[in-house]
Each structure stands twice: as structure tokens, then as C-alpha cells.
Design a protein around this motif. Sequence first.
Motif, PDB file in Angstrom:
ATOM      1  N   PHE A 171     -29.932  27.495 -25.909  1.00  0.00           N
ATOM      2  CA  PHE A 171     -31.377  27.533 -25.679  1.00  0.00           C
ATOM      3  C   PHE A 171     -32.034  28.683 -26.433  1.00  0.00           C
ATOM      4  CE2 PHE A 171     -34.460  29.926 -23.078  1.00  0.00           C
ATOM      5  CZ  PHE A 171     -35.560  29.097 -23.196  1.00  0.00           C
ATOM      6  N   ASN A 205     -34.788  28.518 -29.546  1.00  0.00           N
ATOM      7  CA  ASN A 205     -36.085  29.184 -29.522  1.00  0.00           C
ATOM      8  C   ASN A 205     -36.355  29.927 -30.819  1.00  0.00           C
ATOM      9  OD1 ASN A 205     -38.041  29.142 -27.346  1.00  0.00           O
ATOM     10  ND2 ASN A 205     -36.359  29.709 -25.995  1.00  0.00           N
ATOM     11  N   ASP A 234     -35.421  30.238 -18.604  1.00  0.00           N
ATOM     12  CA  ASP A 234     -36.431  30.390 -19.645  1.00  0.00           C
ATOM     13  C   ASP A 234     -37.229  31.658 -19.361  1.00  0.00           C
ATOM     14  OD1 ASP A 234     -38.337  30.184 -21.563  1.00  0.00           O
ATOM     15  OD2 ASP A 234     -39.022  28.189 -21.034  1.00  0.00           O
ATOM     16  N   CYS A 279     -39.449  21.536 -24.624  1.00  0.00           N
ATOM     17  CA  CYS A 279     -40.711  22.232 -24.815  1.00  0.00           C
ATOM     18  C   CYS A 279     -41.389  21.613 -26.032  1.00  0.00           C
ATOM     19  CB  CYS A 279     -40.493  23.744 -25.000  1.00  0.00           C
ATOM     20  SG  CYS A 279     -39.541  24.173 -26.481  1.00  0.00           S
ATOM     21  N   TYR A 301     -33.424  20.245 -21.274  1.00  0.00           N
ATOM     22  CA  TYR A 301     -34.593  21.131 -21.469  1.00  0.00           C
ATOM     23  C   TYR A 301     -35.515  20.506 -22.508  1.00  0.00           C
ATOM     24  CZ  TYR A 301     -37.464  25.181 -22.565  1.00  0.00           C
ATOM     25  OH  TYR A 301     -38.531  26.027 -22.756  1.00  0.00           O
TER      26      TYR A 301
END
Length: 273
Positions: free
Chosen positions: A40, A44, A271, A102, A100
Motif C-alpha cells: 500500500f 501511494n 491508511d 482510492c 483497498y
Amino acid sequence: MRIEIDKRGNSFCDFGPEKKAKKTRRKHKKAMPTAVQRLFEICNDVFAGAGSVPSPPQVERLQSVLDSMKPSDVGLNELMPYFEAEKNEGYPPITYLHVYECDNFSIGIFCLPPSGVIPLHNHPNMTVFSKLLFGSMHIKSFDWAPPPFDAVWPAKAKAETTSSVRLAKVKVDSDFNAPCKTSILYPTSGGNMHTFHAQTACAVLDVFGPPYNDSKGRHCTYFHEFPYPSFSGDAVSVQENGGEYAWLEEIERPGSLKVVGAEYEGPKIVDTL
């Protein structure tokens, strides 16, 4: 160490200031992040949003962490019900575990029982990393034919199909057995259109950057493959150029595709960024 007596007459151990400090330091020692947490955090850094493609060093960084991941890192094993063979006719259902998502990327796991199929589909304006966690599968992928062959249009196809047919070049047509390297496809290369055929029960960890989004033009399109000779009468020179080609026709989502969602029960992502 010395022994002291409290007011009630009970003895207790006093380790002295030095050992107390060591105990305090141990207590506050930072825990190592899980593999999925590291994934993760790297995602990012690597994915910058729509219109961007990770640089080669970024791709290598993300590929490295995915290459090292195992089923246990995401709480999976081959005995789970997602991977049981189906006794009914037709393609068995595929389970998707949402990990996940986004605006810049998504992480998820496709769980395929034996004979499970993900039909030929595309990933418009997306970079995709696929890691086979366990099992064996056949992967076939395509890119649109490069110039000048991208302009080849078979007259026969116009008469025999109801929608547009376009020439594509085969990128991959091979069996994959875990453990193996992570597969990577790019917006216009690397096999942007691909299909999975499970030979055994298998799990695929997928990272999309950016994720599908109909409103932003990232709609999943499905295709039917016609062997190259099907419409080759007016395009023989393409095959003679080298490589393997096929004709791809856009189709509606296949009715045989059954994908069911299930809760991801592996290590959770925190997160905090």
C-alpha cells in the motif's frame, strides 16, 4: 537486582533504572509493517493519478514487493471455499476480494477455482500489476497492432460482424505456474487486453493504477477473438510481417462471467498518509 518490601510486606523485584529503561525501549519498539501494508505504501508513492505512468525505477520497486508476496501475506490458502471445483456445467464463479481503493490505485484479489475464466478485457489508460500467488493458469494478452498495420480493416469482417473488428498483436500466450514474476501491462503496451484461464485453483493479486472509472473514461470493454485467418483475405501482408495476430471484436459483458464479492480477511491496511 534488589529485593524490596512494600508496606503490606510483599516482596517485589526492582531491576534498577538501567534495566527499567531497557524494558521501556522494548515496549515502544515499532512493529514491522505487514507485506500488504508495504504494498500500500509503495503504491501511494508510485501512482500519481490519471494520465501518469510509473517510471521504470518505480515499476521495479513495486514489482519487487509483489514478487516476494505469498498467499499467507493476504490471508489466503488453497483450502478456502473460493477455490473449490464446481460440479455444475459452465464456467464456475470467481470471487473478488476488495483490499483497498482510492482515486489513484486499487488493490484486490481474484480467486479462481479450477477452470475459472476471466474473459478477454482491457484496461484503458491504466497500468496493471498481476501477481499469481498460487496455482497454474494460462494467460493470453494482446496489444493493438502497431502502425501501419493498425489501419488494416478486413472487408470480410464488416459483412460478418455486427460491431467494429480491429487487428491486435499477441503479446503473451503462455502457461504460468506460481511462484513466478509479476506480470505488468501498460496503457498502450505489455498486453493491455488479456484473459485468464485457471488450470488449477489459483489466486491473482491485482494492482490497478488508476482504477476503473466509467465517468472518467476507464470503462472495462470485453472482446471476442477471431483467429487471424478468419478475415485474412485482404490482410495477408500483416502476418508475413512476423508475430501472431488476431481480430478482436468488442462485445457486451459475457453472460458466462460470474464474479461475486467477498470480504477480505487478511492483514488490514492502515491508511495514515
